[in-house]
Design a protein around this motif. Sequence first.
Motif, PDB file in Angstrom:
ATOM      1  N   LEU A   1       0.814  -1.178   0.025  1.00  0.00           N
ATOM      2  CA  LEU A   1      -0.094  -0.110   0.162  1.00  0.00           C
ATOM      3  C   LEU A   1       0.840   1.369  -0.134  1.00  0.00           C
ATOM      4  N   GLY A   2       1.866   1.397   0.730  1.00  0.00           N
ATOM      5  CA  GLY A   2       2.694   2.381   0.941  1.00  0.00           C
ATOM      6  C   GLY A   2       3.481   2.619  -0.407  1.00  0.00           C
ATOM      7  N   THR A   3       3.885   1.717  -0.848  1.00  0.00           N
ATOM      8  CA  THR A   3       4.533   1.750  -2.339  1.00  0.00           C
ATOM      9  C   THR A   3       3.676   2.157  -3.521  1.00  0.00           C
ATOM     10  N   LEU A   4       2.617   1.550  -3.620  1.00  0.00           N
ATOM     11  CA  LEU A   4       1.259   1.943  -4.411  1.00  0.00           C
ATOM     12  C   LEU A   4       1.039   3.601  -4.419  1.00  0.00           C
ATOM     13  N   THR A   5       0.971   4.166  -3.099  1.00  0.00           N
ATOM     14  CA  THR A   5       0.498   5.493  -2.567  1.00  0.00           C
ATOM     15  C   THR A   5       1.691   6.391  -2.946  1.00  0.00           C
ATOM     16  N   SER A   6       2.851   6.264  -2.431  1.00  0.00           N
ATOM     17  CA  SER A   6       3.874   7.012  -2.829  1.00  0.00           C
ATOM     18  C   SER A   6       4.665   6.951  -4.223  1.00  0.00           C
ATOM     19  N   GLY A   7       4.396   5.769  -4.853  1.00  0.00           N
ATOM     20  CA  GLY A   7       4.688   5.693  -6.272  1.00  0.00           C
ATOM     21  C   GLY A   7       6.266   5.333  -6.380  1.00  0.00           C
ATOM     22  N   SER A   8       7.130   5.048  -5.200  1.00  0.00           N
ATOM     23  CA  SER A   8       8.221   4.519  -5.300  1.00  0.00           C
ATOM     24  C   SER A   8       8.621   3.534  -4.267  1.00  0.00           C
ATOM     25  N   GLY A   9       9.797   2.643  -4.587  1.00  0.00           N
ATOM     26  CA  GLY A   9      10.120   1.555  -3.546  1.00  0.00           C
ATOM     27  C   GLY A   9      11.278   0.942  -3.939  1.00  0.00           C
ATOM     28  N   ASN A  10      12.107   0.315  -2.976  1.00  0.00           N
ATOM     29  CA  ASN A  10      13.188  -0.712  -3.229  1.00  0.00           C
ATOM     30  C   ASN A  10      12.651  -1.681  -3.940  1.00  0.00           C
ATOM     31  N   CYS A  11      13.597  -2.894  -4.067  1.00  0.00           N
ATOM     32  CA  CYS A  11      13.308  -3.875  -4.758  1.00  0.00           C
ATOM     33  C   CYS A  11      12.430  -4.695  -3.902  1.00  0.00           C
ATOM     34  N   CYS A  12      12.464  -4.625  -2.435  1.00  0.00           N
ATOM     35  CA  CYS A  12      11.365  -5.388  -1.659  1.00  0.00           C
ATOM     36  C   CYS A  12      10.122  -5.019  -1.942  1.00  0.00           C
ATOM     37  N   ASP A  13      10.078  -3.698  -1.713  1.00  0.00           N
ATOM     38  CA  ASP A  13       8.772  -2.949  -1.711  1.00  0.00           C
ATOM     39  C   ASP A  13       7.998  -3.120  -3.119  1.00  0.00           C
ATOM     40  N   LEU A  14       8.895  -2.936  -4.210  1.00  0.00           N
ATOM     41  CA  LEU A  14       8.238  -3.130  -5.382  1.00  0.00           C
ATOM     42  C   LEU A  14       7.764  -4.566  -5.749  1.00  0.00           C
ATOM     43  N   SER A  15       8.401  -5.515  -5.049  1.00  0.00           N
ATOM     44  CA  SER A  15       8.354  -6.794  -4.824  1.00  0.00           C
ATOM     45  C   SER A  15       6.769  -6.889  -4.415  1.00  0.00           C
ATOM     46  N   HIS A  16       6.630  -6.306  -3.439  1.00  0.00           N
ATOM     47  CA  HIS A  16       5.247  -6.404  -2.491  1.00  0.00           C
ATOM     48  C   HIS A  16       4.236  -5.817  -3.335  1.00  0.00           C
ATOM     49  N   ALA A  17       4.386  -4.864  -3.874  1.00  0.00           N
ATOM     50  CA  ALA A  17       3.337  -4.093  -4.936  1.00  0.00           C
ATOM     51  C   ALA A  17       2.802  -5.156  -5.949  1.00  0.00           C
ATOM     52  N   ILE A  18       3.716  -5.740  -6.879  1.00  0.00           N
ATOM     53  CA  ILE A  18       3.416  -6.887  -7.628  1.00  0.00           C
ATOM     54  C   ILE A  18       2.684  -7.881  -7.144  1.00  0.00           C
ATOM     55  N   VAL A  19       3.229  -8.502  -6.154  1.00  0.00           N
ATOM     56  CA  VAL A  19       2.758  -9.730  -5.518  1.00  0.00           C
ATOM     57  C   VAL A  19       1.168  -9.439  -5.094  1.00  0.00           C
ATOM     58  N   ALA A  20       1.069  -8.184  -4.401  1.00  0.00           N
ATOM     59  CA  ALA A  20      -0.213  -7.794  -3.807  1.00  0.00           C
ATOM     60  C   ALA A  20      -1.515  -7.525  -4.953  1.00  0.00           C
ATOM     61  N   LEU A  21      -0.904  -6.972  -6.076  1.00  0.00           N
ATOM     62  CA  LEU A  21      -1.826  -6.880  -7.193  1.00  0.00           C
ATOM     63  C   LEU A  21      -2.215  -7.915  -7.976  1.00  0.00           C
ATOM     64  N   ALA A  22      -1.087  -8.996  -8.049  1.00  0.00           N
ATOM     65  CA  ALA A  22      -1.457 -10.158  -8.536  1.00  0.00           C
ATOM     66  C   ALA A  22      -2.166 -11.131  -7.784  1.00  0.00           C
ATOM     67  N   ARG A  23      -1.943 -11.321  -6.415  1.00  0.00           N
ATOM     68  CA  ARG A  23      -2.894 -11.954  -5.622  1.00  0.00           C
ATOM     69  C   ARG A  23      -4.373 -11.580  -5.434  1.00  0.00           C
ATOM     70  N   SER A  24      -4.684 -10.190  -5.569  1.00  0.00           N
ATOM     71  CA  SER A  24      -5.798  -9.599  -5.391  1.00  0.00           C
ATOM     72  C   SER A  24      -6.944  -9.927  -6.394  1.00  0.00           C
ATOM     73  N   ILE A  25      -6.396 -10.564  -7.537  1.00  0.00           N
ATOM     74  CA  ILE A  25      -7.051 -10.910  -8.688  1.00  0.00           C
ATOM     75  C   ILE A  25      -6.960 -12.489  -9.035  1.00  0.00           C
ATOM     76  N   GLY A  26      -6.263 -13.195  -8.096  1.00  0.00           N
ATOM     77  CA  GLY A  26      -6.423 -14.628  -7.947  1.00  0.00           C
ATOM     78  C   GLY A  26      -5.217 -15.210  -8.921  1.00  0.00           C
ATOM     79  N   ILE A  27      -3.890 -14.420  -8.979  1.00  0.00           N
ATOM     80  CA  ILE A  27      -2.832 -14.992  -9.602  1.00  0.00           C
ATOM     81  C   ILE A  27      -1.780 -15.217  -8.439  1.00  0.00           C
ATOM     82  N   PRO A  28      -1.535 -16.469  -8.433  1.00  0.00           N
ATOM     83  CA  PRO A  28      -0.410 -16.971  -7.414  1.00  0.00           C
ATOM     84  C   PRO A  28       0.763 -16.099  -7.641  1.00  0.00           C
ATOM     85  N   ALA A  29       1.511 -15.627  -6.551  1.00  0.00           N
ATOM     86  CA  ALA A  29       2.835 -14.822  -6.533  1.00  0.00           C
ATOM     87  C   ALA A  29       3.639 -15.111  -5.509  1.00  0.00           C
TER      88      ALA A  29
END
Length: 290
Positions: A201-229
């Motif tokens: 959430l913080g990464t999507l709100t701020s629009g930036s992040g390191n490799c860990c937080d960018l991965s959090h954003a991708i994983v969260a978006l994918a899982r929210s629509i049923g794609i395993p990540a």
Amino acid sequence: MYDGGISDSIKTYELGLNQNTQEYNVAKNPTTYAASYVYKKVKVVTKYKKKYRYHGKWKYKWVYKVKYVWKKYKVSSKSTSSSMSQYLKATKNCQSTSSTVKLLATSITKPVVYNVTTNVTNSTNSSTETSSSAETGTCSTVTCSTSSDSSSVNASENSSQVSYTLVTKNLSTYEKAEAIFNWARDKLEYQFYFNTRKGALGTLTSGSGNCCDLSHAIVALARSIGIPARYVYGSCKFSSGTMGHVWAQLYVNGRWYNADASNNMNSFGVIRNWNTNSWTLKGIYSQLPF
């Protein structure tokens, strides 16, 4: 040395592995790790007869020798529904059940609507606009036609008309996963700092992040629509040197695809900003522990 956002305290041991067991990836392609090999240190006990002299006579006794050797094991590539369920759960830093994340993921993967324009010849005396709709498979179309001479009430029998067809196409699972990665790569900016600091959430709100937080954003978006990540942590060789790095992987059609949004050179399933032929696996996680 720049270490890709992994602190020294984390790098002192291999996360997710027992202290007496060392695993490392020997596959050339990180995507195929699920069907690669690992090495494990195992205890081997050897029994043999030892010859010794007692009161001038040779005698024998059984002795045991213990040693540790490295053995090669193949990692199974089969994934069951129960094992995949862990890659769909929401976690502290992967807020996939958040309404904000769900709405954004739905917006990114919404059906594509586009126009198809064709010229047709009307052989009737009617200049009235007509509309029809049809649905085939995952695509739906809406067609309307207009006369080339709208000022005239009595159109000629062979008046020329233009037909506009609106085509709606639903995205496949692969296209949805690719759309999520492309959005994260293009819309989110890489920022250096250690470990997780913002979460999805913080990464999507701020629009930036390191490799860990960018991965959090991708994983969260994918899982929210049923794609395993899931998350992958490794020691990777960049042009600036070898450093710790984290990236996401999305599971589509029986295969894990790399999703490293830390550099615009990368595309969905393809990593170009570090050497994928020479790297060391540190851990694969459903929930990033740092």
